[in-house]
Design an enzyme around this catalytic site. Structure first.
Site, PDB file in Angstrom:
ATOM      1  CB  VAL A   1      -5.122   5.458  -1.345  1.00  0.00           C
ATOM      2  CG1 VAL A   1      -5.085   3.952  -1.108  1.00  0.00           C
ATOM      3  CG2 VAL A   1      -4.177   5.836  -2.479  1.00  0.00           C
ATOM      4  CB  SER A   2     -10.885   4.156  -0.392  1.00  0.00           C
ATOM      5  OG  SER A   2     -11.448   4.991  -1.370  1.00  0.00           O
ATOM      6  CB  ALA A   3     -10.500   3.399   4.773  1.00  0.00           C
TER       7      ALA A   3
ATOM      8  NE  ARG B   1      -3.729   2.054   2.716  1.00  0.00           N
ATOM      9  CZ  ARG B   1      -4.934   2.288   2.215  1.00  0.00           C
ATOM     10  NH1 ARG B   1      -5.448   1.414   1.361  1.00  0.00           N
ATOM     11  NH2 ARG B   1      -5.629   3.368   2.543  1.00  0.00           N
TER      12      ARG B   1
ATOM     13  CD  GLN C   1      -8.691   0.843  -1.101  1.00  0.00           C
ATOM     14  OE1 GLN C   1      -7.855   0.586  -0.233  1.00  0.00           O
ATOM     15  NE2 GLN C   1      -8.384   1.451  -2.222  1.00  0.00           N
TER      16      GLN C   1
END
Length: 411
Positions: free
Chosen positions: A77-79, A43, A83
């Site tokens: 960048v979503s949590a 990530r 996701q």
């Protein structure tokens, strides 16, 4: 690329942060394939350079990657928790064909891990800056050959691709595009953060005859969709005599005579209380969707920072309210002997009492219904037979169809 040799971001440190994130998520996600993907994809390679690992791997917080000139986020960048849950809701497995609408790279890499070498992932975004970034980061992390990145408006069909076993929309959508329905394979699922009168639920939908029904609907926030599918809220700015503004935002039902609220904040404030308590830590997100279903004049309310109203509003959560005619009210709370809080209303205007009562009445109705935390959501595209919609369901008209919201108490 943003992979560095900085001592705070070594490979071992990143691996440890990734394992800690997955350990936290194991209490929230159940799919071994999804957890395995989260354990595998780096990530830290998809967030802005210099982002601390503690932020990159915070499981329940997004990382903003771009903002517009006024500071609003346009890409993130979503949590990881969100996701991962969306991928679970899509029920994708090996060999699946998946379309992601709203690129960023990281989520597409997760999907590539889940569908495997025999599957396919297409990721589309309207912003070339986003797709260039996603392409670069996917290539650098070994996913360049497993994800097709397309620059274009996700509202339109992706030429030469599909049909898809799952379509995941990773931006907030006000309506459902006909292209998504056309590209969805038989038995496939559409997972979309759907906005309903300013309240968003990430909904997993599948076909049931001529309409789509929800298999799950969960709270979640995303940056709004751009392009054809963009839908701006209507803002009404009320000047506060003490300084600043209180802004009422209406998603689709704008007051017929907004001038009636001119000077309303100069009237005495009225506070009334519902008698409905909330214990510390108790979930109440279902109340927001209940309001969106039943509350006349429903709106979202924000105060300018560093004003007295902002200080008062800090005592509320997800500030929603009601504005009808010359008066409005918003949801408020007050402490209850250390055991929790009580819901109530703070209101202004010549008919403040009525506005407050309208707000409190729906809190009481939600409480009497057993405090349901969610509802059945269906989407009826234009041409569907609306005569068979559930009795008592709320109907929300969209540009290309109708959303119905049905609560467990309705028969």
């Amino acid at each position: 690329m943003n992979l560095t040799t900085d001592t705070t971001r070594t490979t071992d440190d990143a691996r440890s942060a990734r394992e800690a994130m997955v350990a936290w998520l194991e209490g929230h996600l159940t799919s071994p394939a999804v957890l395995g993907a989260l354990r595998t994809v780096p990530r830290e390679a998809f967030v802005p350079e210099g982002t601390p690992l503690t932020d990159a791997y915070a499981p329940d917080r997004p990382v903003i990657t771009r903002r517009e000139e006024h500071g609003a986020a346009t890409s993130s960048v979503s949590a990881a928790s969100l996701q991962g849950r969306m991928i679970e809701l899509a029920q994708v497995g090996p060999d699946a064909r998946v379309l992601e609408i709203g690129s960023g790279g990281y989520n597409a890499a997760l999907l590539a891990e889940v569908v495997g070498e025999a599957g396919s992932v297409v990721s589309i975004d309207i912003d070339p800056w986003v797709t260039d970034r996603a392409t670069e980061y996917l290539s650098a992390t070994g996913y360049g050959d497993r994800v097709t990145v397309v620059t274009g408006d996700g509202e339109l069909p992706v030429e030469g691709e599909g049909p898809f076993d799952a379509i995941l929309v990773t931006v907030g959508a006000w309506d459902i595009a006909p292209a998504w329905l056309e590209q969805l394979a038989e038995g496939g699922r559409l997972v979309v953060p759907l906005r309903m009168r300013s309240v968003t639920r990430t909904v997993a939908l599948r076909w049931d005859g001529d309409h789509l029904v929800s298999e799950a609907a969960e709270p979640g926030g995303f940056v709004p969709m751009q392009g054809i599918g963009g839908h701006d809220e209507h803002a009404l700015h009320l000047p506060d005599p003490a300084g600043g503004f209180l802004t009422l935002r209406f998603d689709d039902e704008v007051p017929d005579q907004p001038h009636l609220l001119d000077g309303v904040l100069a009237t005495p404030v009225v506070e009334t209380w519902s008698g409905v308590p909330l214990a510390h830590g108790q979930e109440f997100s279902g109340l927001h969707l209940w309001y969106a279903s039943f509350l006349d004049g429903f709106c979202r309310i924000n105060a300018d920072p560093d004003t007295e109203l902002a200080g008062q509003q800090a005592q509320t959560w997800f500030p929603f309210g009601t504005a009808v005619g010359d008066s409005f009210a918003y949801l408020a709370i007050r402490p209850l002997d250390g055991s929790g809080v009580e819901f109530g209303a703070r209101a202004w205007g010549p008919h403040a009492d009525q506005a407050a009562e309208r707000l409190n009445a729906q809190v009481q109705a939600w409480d009497e219904a057993g405090r349901p935390d969610n509802a059945d959501i269906a989407y009826w595209p234009d041409g569907a037979n609306l005569t068979v919609t559930p009795r008592g369901a709320t109907h929300l008209r969209k540009a290309r169809g109708v959303i119905t919201i049905s609560w467990p108490t309705e028969s």
